[in-house]
Enzyme design. Structure first.
Site, mmCIF file in Angstrom:
data_model
loop_
_atom_site.group_PDB
_atom_site.id
_atom_site.type_symbol
_atom_site.label_atom_id
_atom_site.label_comp_id
_atom_site.label_asym_id
_atom_site.label_seq_id
_atom_site.Cartn_x
_atom_site.Cartn_y
_atom_site.Cartn_z
ATOM 1 N N GLU A 1 14.117 -2.968 -10.849
ATOM 2 C CA GLU A 1 13.006 -3.783 -11.362
ATOM 3 C C GLU A 1 13.405 -5.244 -11.504
ATOM 4 O O GLU A 1 12.629 -6.142 -11.185
ATOM 5 C CB GLU A 1 12.501 -3.242 -12.706
ATOM 6 C CG GLU A 1 11.904 -1.834 -12.648
ATOM 7 C CD GLU A 1 10.563 -1.752 -11.908
ATOM 8 O OE1 GLU A 1 10.026 -2.799 -11.495
ATOM 9 O OE2 GLU A 1 10.062 -0.624 -11.741
ATOM 10 N N GLU B 1 -0.935 -0.828 -3.995
ATOM 11 C CA GLU B 1 -0.573 -0.298 -2.659
ATOM 12 C C GLU B 1 -1.729 -0.146 -1.673
ATOM 13 O O GLU B 1 -1.576 -0.412 -0.473
ATOM 14 C CB GLU B 1 0.182 1.031 -2.798
ATOM 15 C CG GLU B 1 1.572 0.911 -3.425
ATOM 16 C CD GLU B 1 1.551 0.745 -4.938
ATOM 17 O OE1 GLU B 1 0.492 1.032 -5.548
ATOM 18 O OE2 GLU B 1 2.577 0.333 -5.521
HETATM 19 C C1 DMJ Z 1 5.635 -2.444 -7.951
HETATM 20 O O1 DMJ Z 1 6.530 -2.848 -8.916
HETATM 21 C C2 DMJ Z 1 6.309 -2.356 -6.612
HETATM 22 O O2 DMJ Z 1 5.350 -2.358 -5.622
HETATM 23 C C3 DMJ Z 1 7.159 -1.152 -6.465
HETATM 24 O O3 DMJ Z 1 7.715 -1.021 -5.183
HETATM 25 C C4 DMJ Z 1 6.368 0.088 -6.749
HETATM 26 N N1 DMJ Z 1 5.619 0.007 -7.954
HETATM 27 C C5 DMJ Z 1 4.964 -1.185 -8.380
HETATM 28 C C6 DMJ Z 1 3.479 -1.269 -8.147
HETATM 29 O O4 DMJ Z 1 2.786 -0.112 -8.118
#
Ligand code: DMJ
Length: 638
Positions: A260, A527
């Site tokens: 993160e 997404e």
């Molecule tokens: C984001 O922090 C990034 O896209 C990660 O790869 C997956 N999850 C979240 C959003 O859904």
């Protein structure tokens, strides 16, 4: 005539005795040693020094070991070379001061234990010869440091396009303005109620800190810098920049998710730097990058998921079986780490991620698939659960994007990506009775007919990779990308709110709908919209813009509350129950992808930029251009 040697007189006729000669030679050699030694004390810029000492000799060389990466960073620069610790090989010798980034090929060879020291010097001399001549236009910049002007000259197009990507069609422009207004609304409320905290709680009007960022603050600020900048929200951008200047404290001592922090903070700061050229972002991201290195100090070099940013201690998530590391976490570092090497001229970051790549390449893969859990101690898979959604997702994304970001020179990433995609197609891609294409999950050979919202990024990923696989498969990949994106859109249209659930299934009589109560929530994830954006850029089929607009309307209707945007607990009911959280990725990704969807393609053109998994744009590295002094003066005007 014969010259006879007189006793005590030298043949040279100088009249010195043997003992005198010895003293003289001793004095002479002492003088030479003294002069040569003095070279080490001269500044690096002195020409004499560069003539006599090669670059590698002028830099301190330190040794990597299990727990000492942070220590090395603290060592004074003039501390000399050290002997490798027991068990260390020369391939681990590293300089933590500036070094040029190395080519993929060179790094691979070095990791393979090959010509370690030669490889380190090869690319350097190339860089040196190019940069040595660069001084006239460098304004005196150190030739061994990253040259921002030169980088801008290597972009094919201006980052913000001709007119900041403003579309000529008034309806599309109106939609774009609406998205900008949403960003301003989300930002203003964050600023008003949660300034400096990580995220906004829009119902209770306060800030959320959470435990993902190890005591770091301002996640929404870092995640928003580039979005504000490309939208031209300059007052807001300047507030964000000022916060970074005055309040972003990297000396935290908490437990952070390596993944993160990397995708949001490292990615956000890198993008801000590349877009604006502000040195502030560069120095911050360099400082942060160094703090992440100790996470790699494991027997295999596969980092653990959690790191204490203060002490450098790292460990695995408690919920990850048998102390394993997660594929989507250790496999989602490559883009940012290659750029850290690029900016610092220190190959260590690239080496860390290439080591991960090498291990994944070597290890046996069930049916060619990459399971989600790997032991950082043994380097073996811990479970056979495979998913293109959570736990696996961005690993695949970073393979194709590593290839694209390397200006298509990273052949190894390309081979791994298409190999993985082939295995995914053979084992996971399914067609529902109703004709929807989806990606199931795989549990040791048994299929789970479920697709997560997170897996919906794969439409865009397969789309951007369509051009570079086997030519006869181009159309096949474009079709597959369109089918997956269509399925994800269906998961939205089949709900009452027109927003998609966290996971949807293709068994138990349902298709593209959540059958479990616990899967019905939507937390402002990007997404599905991300895939619309890529598919729009690739096909210009107007349906993608229409689908994006449906999402805007649904967000406005169900997620906009008085003081920001909030996730909802059930997409199948019209009486919204809000989760009281405005995720930082909503500002970084969801709104950015929507804005790009309604902009012309010349705003952050895909010929020059790849987006990291948090939608932070990173430039394609054009090694040939960056090393060619002829291009250094070519700056792109906007
Ligand atoms: C984001 O922090 C990034 O896209 C990660 O790869 C997956 N999850 C979240 C959003 O859904």
């Amino acid at each position: 005539m014969v010259f006879r040697k007189l006793p005590g007189v030298s043949a040279s006729g100088m009249g010195l005795r043997l003992s005198q000669k010895f003293v003289f030679l001793l004095f002479l050699s002492g003088l030479v040693t003294l002069c040569f030694g003095a070279l080490f004390f001269l500044p690096d810029s002195v020409r004499l020094k560069r003539i006599f000492l090669s670059k590698t000799e002028t830099q301190p060389v330190t040794v990597g070991s299990e727990n000492d990466a942070r220590e090395h960073l603290k060592r004074p620069k003039n501390q000399g070379g050290m002997t490798p610790a027991k068990g260390e090989t020369s391939t681990k010798l590293k300089s933590l001061s500036r070094k040029p980034p190395v080519s993929y090929e060179a790094t691979e060879e070095r990791l393979a234990g090959g010509r370690a020291q030669e490889d380190l010097t090869l690319p350097r001399s190339k860089t040196e010869s190019a940069s040595a001549k660069a001084t006239s236009s460098d304004h005196g910049a150190n030739s061994d440091t990253f040259n921002y002007n030169k980088f801008r000259g290597c972009l094919l197009k201006p980052p913000l396009g001709r007119d900041n990507g403003k579309p000529s069609d008034p309806k599309t422009n109106e939609r774009r303005e609406k998205v900008k207004e949403m960003m301003k609304f989300a930002w203003d409320n964050y600023k008003r109620y949660a300034w400096g905290k990580n995220e906004l709680r829009p119902l209770t009007r306060n800030g959320h800190i959470g435990n993902m960022f190890g005591g770091l603050r301002g996640a929404s600020i870092i995640d928003s810098l580039d979005t504000l900048y490309i939208m031209g929200l300059m007052e807001e951008y300047n507030d964000a920049k000022e916060w970074v200047q005055t309040s972003l404290d990297l000396n935290s001592n908490g437990e952070a998710s390596l993944f993160e922090v990397n995708i949001r903070y490292v990615g956000g700061l890198l993008s801000a730097y590349y877009l604006t050229g502000e040195e502030l972002y560069k120095s911050k991201v360099m400082e942060l990058g160094e703090k992440l290195l100790p996470a790699f100090n494991t027997p295999t070099g596969i980092p653990r998921g959690v790191i204490n940013l203060g002490s450098g201690t790292s460990w695995s998530w408690g919920w990850a079986s048998a102390g394993s590391s997660i594929l989507a976490e250790f496999g989602t570092l490559h883009l940012e780490f290659v750029h850290l090497s690029e900016l610092s001229r220190n190959p260590i970051y690239t080496e860390k991620v290439m080591n991960i790549r090498k291990l994944l390449n070597k290890i046996e893969k069930p049916h060619g698939l990459y399971p989600n859990f790997l032991s950082p101690v043994s380097g073996n898979w811990v479970q056979h659960h495979v998913s293109i959604g959570g736990l696996g997702d961005s690993f695949y994304e970073y393979l194709i994007k590593s290839y694209l970001m390397s200006d298509k020179t990273d052949g190894n990433a390309k081979t791994m990506y298409y190999g993985a995609l082939e295995a995914i197609e053979a084992n996971l891609v399914q067609k529902s009775p109703g004709g929807l294409t989806y990606m199931a999950e795989w549990r040791g050979g048994i299929l789970d007919h479920k697709m997560g919202h997170l897996a919906c990024f794969s439409g865009g990923m397969i789309g951007i990779g369509a051009d570079d696989g086997a030519p006869e498969k181009r159309q096949h990949y474009l079709d597959l990308a369109a089918e997956i994106t269509h399925t994800c859109h269906e998961s939205y249209t089949r709900s009452a709110t027109k927003l998609g659930p966290e996971a949807f299934r293709f068994d138990g009589g349902g298709e593209a709908t959540a059958t479990r109560l616990s899967d019905r929530y939507y937390i402002l994830r990007p997404e599905v919209i991300e895939s619309y954006m890529y598919m729009w850029r690739l096909t210009h089929d107007p349906k993608y813009r229409e689908w994006g607009w449906e999402a805007v309307e649904a967000l406005e209707q169900h997620c906009r509350v008085e003081s920001g945007f909030s996730g909802i607990r059930d997409v199948y009911t019209m009486t919204a129950s809000h989760d009281n959280m405005q995720q930082s990725f909503f500002l970084s990704e969801t709104l950015k992808y929507l804005y790009l969807l309604f902009s012309d393609d010349d705003l952050l053109p895909l010929e020059d930029w790849v987006f990291n998994t948090e939608a932070h744009p990173l430039p394609i590295i054009r090694k040939s251009c960056l090393q060619d002094e002829a291009t250094q003066d070519k700056t792109v005007s906007e």
